[in-house]
Design an enzyme around this catalytic site. Structure first.
Site, short mmCIF file in Angstrom:
data_model
loop_
_atom_site.label_atom_id
_atom_site.label_comp_id
_atom_site.label_asym_id
_atom_site.label_seq_id
_atom_site.Cartn_x
_atom_site.Cartn_y
_atom_site.Cartn_z
N ASP A 279 -5.07 10.07 9.32
CA ASP A 279 -3.73 9.64 9.70
C ASP A 279 -3.28 10.23 11.03
OD1 ASP A 279 -3.20 8.04 7.40
OD2 ASP A 279 -2.99 9.88 6.24
N GLU B 234 0.85 -1.19 0.00
CA GLU B 234 0.00 0.00 0.00
C GLU B 234 0.89 1.24 0.00
OE1 GLU B 234 -4.02 1.17 2.41
OE2 GLU B 234 -2.29 0.57 3.60
#
Length: 266
Positions: free
Chosen positions: A58, A47
């Protein structure tokens, strides 16, 4: 059949290992080398994070990585070139982009997908993908035309209605967020994680891969007992952050970490 579907049906592993790192951190050349190192260490799917100025899903480690990449003014052309170099190193390993929707929209959906596919990318994870919009419908159609997967995130807060909506457009696998909040390493996980993953397997009938918080071989081994895949990002990004000034050392530490995780879920 998509490359990811083929991989999960191959029976090559007990649980897939899906590492993540942010492209462009700390620089162009090291991104290529880190990608190769991760592939050589045993990634089943890799990924790749596309840097974006507002990475709302995030945690601090990946936010800092994104900031370093953006400071380098990492362009779309560079993103696709780095991706292709990583892909050419080990073409049998599927590559997936994790990106927010804005970069896709800014680049242009068809242009972005054409370049991504040409670079070796076979699927997308888009945490903030809007539903029931002209843009999202266009994206769904264009992905299907290219036999590329759309990998949706499901969280502990996802309702049955939301899961049913995701089921209609999800392909490849489901990215199950193991805990509330943003990405980042954690010591403990929800006591009902196993049951939740089993419920999703029965409901969506796609492989369920768990991410957000997994960092140690022990955690990976435990969750691999009932998840179809293990996704690790922040712990990998931390290795790069702490050793990035010395690319050779960073590669060695990264290789050791990746190998240990791979062995723990084999």
């Amino acid at each position: 059949m998509s490359k990811i579907k083929e991989l999960f049906e191959s029976g090559k592993f007990k649980s897939a290992f899906i590492p993540y790192f942010t492209l462009g951190d700390p620089n162009y050349n090291d991104s290529i080398e880190f990608g190769k190192t991760i592939l050589d260490g045993g990634a089943d799917i890799l990924e790749l994070g596309i840097p974006f100025s507002d990475p709302v899903a995030d945690g601090p480690v990946i936010q800092r990585a994104v900031a370093r990449s953006l400071k380098n003014k990492f362009s779309f052309d560079e993103i696709f070139r780095v991706t292709k170099q990583i892909h050419l190193h080990k073409q049998e390993t599927p590559l997936v982009y994790l990106t927010y929707f804005n970069p896709i929209y800014h680049c242009g959906i068809t242009k972005f997908l054409d370049n991504a596919k040409d670079s070796g990318v076979v699927g997308l994870v888009i945490p903030d993908l809007p539903f029931d919009t002209i843009e999202s419908e266009t994206l769904f159609q264009e992905l299907r035309l290219r036999d590329m997967d759309l990998i949706h995130l499901v969280t502990p807060a996802s309702t049955k209605k939301r899961i049913e909506a995701l089921r209609k457009t999800s392909t490849g696998f489901i990215y199950y967020v193991t805990s509330f909040g943003v990405t980042g390493e954690r010591r403990e996980f929800s006591v009902d994680l196993k049951e939740r993953i089993r419920f999703l397997k029965d409901t969506i009938q796609l492989p369920i891969c768990a991410g957000f918080g997994i960092s140690t071989p022990e955690q990976a081994s435990q969750i691999a007992g009932y998840a179809d895949g293990i996704i690790i990002g922040s712990a990998i990004q931390r290795v790069i952050e702490e050793n990035g000034q010395d690319a050779s050392k960073a590669k060695n530490v990264l290789a050791d970490y990746i190998t240990k995780i791979r062995a723990s879920i084999s």
